[in-house]
Each structure stands twice: as structure tokens, then as C-alpha cells.
Design an enzyme around this catalytic site. Structure first.
Site, PDB file in Angstrom:
ATOM      1  N   ASP A  34       0.852  -1.190   0.000  1.00  0.00           N
ATOM      2  CA  ASP A  34       0.000   0.000   0.000  1.00  0.00           C
ATOM      3  C   ASP A  34       0.889   1.242   0.000  1.00  0.00           C
ATOM      4  O   ASP A  34       1.900   1.273   0.703  1.00  0.00           O
ATOM      5  CB  ASP A  34      -0.902  -0.017   1.237  1.00  0.00           C
ATOM      6  CG  ASP A  34      -2.033   0.985   1.148  1.00  0.00           C
ATOM      7  OD1 ASP A  34      -1.751   2.196   1.071  1.00  0.00           O
ATOM      8  OD2 ASP A  34      -3.200   0.561   1.172  1.00  0.00           O
ATOM      9  N   ASN A  90     -12.921  -3.457   3.194  1.00  0.00           N
ATOM     10  CA  ASN A  90     -13.844  -2.336   3.353  1.00  0.00           C
ATOM     11  C   ASN A  90     -14.918  -2.459   2.276  1.00  0.00           C
ATOM     12  O   ASN A  90     -14.609  -2.716   1.113  1.00  0.00           O
ATOM     13  CB  ASN A  90     -13.113  -1.006   3.202  1.00  0.00           C
ATOM     14  CG  ASN A  90     -12.049  -0.809   4.259  1.00  0.00           C
ATOM     15  OD1 ASN A  90     -12.233  -1.195   5.406  1.00  0.00           O
ATOM     16  ND2 ASN A  90     -10.931  -0.230   3.882  1.00  0.00           N
ATOM     17  N   GLN A  97     -14.016   2.384   1.928  1.00  0.00           N
ATOM     18  CA  GLN A  97     -13.620   1.862   0.619  1.00  0.00           C
ATOM     19  C   GLN A  97     -13.468   3.025  -0.351  1.00  0.00           C
ATOM     20  O   GLN A  97     -14.398   3.816  -0.532  1.00  0.00           O
ATOM     21  CB  GLN A  97     -14.654   0.864   0.088  1.00  0.00           C
ATOM     22  CG  GLN A  97     -14.210   0.186  -1.196  1.00  0.00           C
ATOM     23  CD  GLN A  97     -15.191  -0.879  -1.688  1.00  0.00           C
ATOM     24  OE1 GLN A  97     -16.281  -1.035  -1.150  1.00  0.00           O
ATOM     25  NE2 GLN A  97     -14.779  -1.611  -2.701  1.00  0.00           N
ATOM     26  N   VAL A  99     -11.503   2.407  -3.462  1.00  0.00           N
ATOM     27  CA  VAL A  99     -11.359   1.783  -4.780  1.00  0.00           C
ATOM     28  C   VAL A  99     -12.393   0.673  -4.846  1.00  0.00           C
ATOM     29  O   VAL A  99     -12.368  -0.251  -4.031  1.00  0.00           O
ATOM     30  CB  VAL A  99      -9.933   1.227  -4.994  1.00  0.00           C
ATOM     31  CG1 VAL A  99      -9.824   0.564  -6.364  1.00  0.00           C
ATOM     32  CG2 VAL A  99      -8.888   2.329  -4.835  1.00  0.00           C
ATOM     33  N   HIS A 103     -10.729  -5.846  -2.846  1.00  0.00           N
ATOM     34  CA  HIS A 103      -9.346  -6.033  -2.427  1.00  0.00           C
ATOM     35  C   HIS A 103      -9.294  -6.227  -0.919  1.00  0.00           C
ATOM     36  O   HIS A 103     -10.151  -5.757  -0.186  1.00  0.00           O
ATOM     37  CB  HIS A 103      -8.469  -4.840  -2.832  1.00  0.00           C
ATOM     38  CG  HIS A 103      -8.911  -3.522  -2.270  1.00  0.00           C
ATOM     39  ND1 HIS A 103     -10.017  -2.845  -2.763  1.00  0.00           N
ATOM     40  CD2 HIS A 103      -8.412  -2.771  -1.266  1.00  0.00           C
ATOM     41  CE1 HIS A 103     -10.164  -1.722  -2.073  1.00  0.00           C
ATOM     42  NE2 HIS A 103      -9.207  -1.648  -1.156  1.00  0.00           N
ATOM     43  N   HIS A 105      -6.948  -5.882   2.609  1.00  0.00           N
ATOM     44  CA  HIS A 105      -5.816  -5.240   3.265  1.00  0.00           C
ATOM     45  C   HIS A 105      -5.226  -6.256   4.230  1.00  0.00           C
ATOM     46  O   HIS A 105      -5.904  -6.695   5.159  1.00  0.00           O
ATOM     47  CB  HIS A 105      -6.270  -4.009   4.064  1.00  0.00           C
ATOM     48  CG  HIS A 105      -6.816  -2.909   3.235  1.00  0.00           C
ATOM     49  ND1 HIS A 105      -6.070  -1.813   2.891  1.00  0.00           N
ATOM     50  CD2 HIS A 105      -8.044  -2.728   2.687  1.00  0.00           C
ATOM     51  CE1 HIS A 105      -6.820  -0.992   2.165  1.00  0.00           C
ATOM     52  NE2 HIS A 105      -8.013  -1.538   2.026  1.00  0.00           N
TER      53      HIS A 105
END
Length: 118
Positions: A34, A90, A97, A99, A103, A105
Site C-alpha cells: 500500500d 472495506n 472503501q 477503490v 481487495h 488489506h
């Protein structure tokens, strides 16, 4: 007829249009650091398909890919965090969130007291 949606930043990373510090890649999943880490280890683990905007959609439509993603997270955690980690998805803007390409994290290392590792 509407214009096609712009590709997400993750789709652009997958296509190598945007550089990233990639730590894992196979035919279905990519993992990278990230750029604004919230923990000593903060990796993003992303399916290469942009068909799902959140984890609930992924689970409902392709549970095998979700299982693959979690297995990759576990493998990366073994390599980067000694196997101890938080896994955060998220879902929705008010949940953080930013994006809308599903995905995970992967957060590891000592996290600040009282945080969930946003």
C-alpha cells in the site's frame, strides 16, 4: 449508450500502467505494498478481475476465487508478518472503501492501540 467506466487504479496496476511494489502475482491474484500504509506491513491483495466491487459480491459469485485470495493472504503473512495479521475488507464509501475493485488489506506488525488498522 453510456461510456465505459474508467479502469480502477488496481486494474491499471495489473495492466502495468501504474507502477507498484509487487510482492506476489499469479494468474488470478496480485499483491503489492500500500502506498499509504496503516501498519508496519500493509499489503493489498487483489483479484485480477474487476467484476466485483466488494467482498460480498466476490463471495456470492466466485467463492473459489475468494478462497484463493485468502490463501494468498496467508502465504504472504507467513513471509512478511510471521503469520500473524489482520485481514480487512472495506465495503462501501462510508466504511472507508475508496477503490471499488474488491481487495483485501493484509495488516501486520505492531498496530497502534485502539485502532482496527483502517
Amino acid at each position: 449508450m453510456s461510456e465505459p467506466a474508467e479502469p480502477s487504479i488496481f486494474s491499471r496496476i495489473i495492466a502495468r500502467e501504474i507502477p507498484a511494489d509487487i510482492v506476489y502475482e499469479d494468474d488470478h491474484i496480485i499483491g503489492f505494498r500500500d502506498i499509504a500504509p496503516q501498519a508496519p506491513v500493509h499489503l493489498l491483495v487483489v483479484p485480477k478481475t474487476d467484476a466485483y466491487s466488494n467482498v460480498a459480491q466476490l463471495a456470492a459469485n466466485d467463492p473459489g476465487l475468494l478462497a484463493e485470495l485468502v490463501a494468498v493472504v496467508d502465504r504472504l503473512a507467513a513471509e512478511h508478518t510471521g503469520g500473524e495479521y489482520r485481514l480487512v475488507f472495506n465495503t462501501g464509501a462510508s466504511a472507508g472503501q475508496t477503490v471499488f475493485h474488491v481487495h483485501a488489506h493484509l495488516l501486520g506488525g505492531r498496530l497502534p492501540e485502539g485502532t482496527l488498522g483502517r
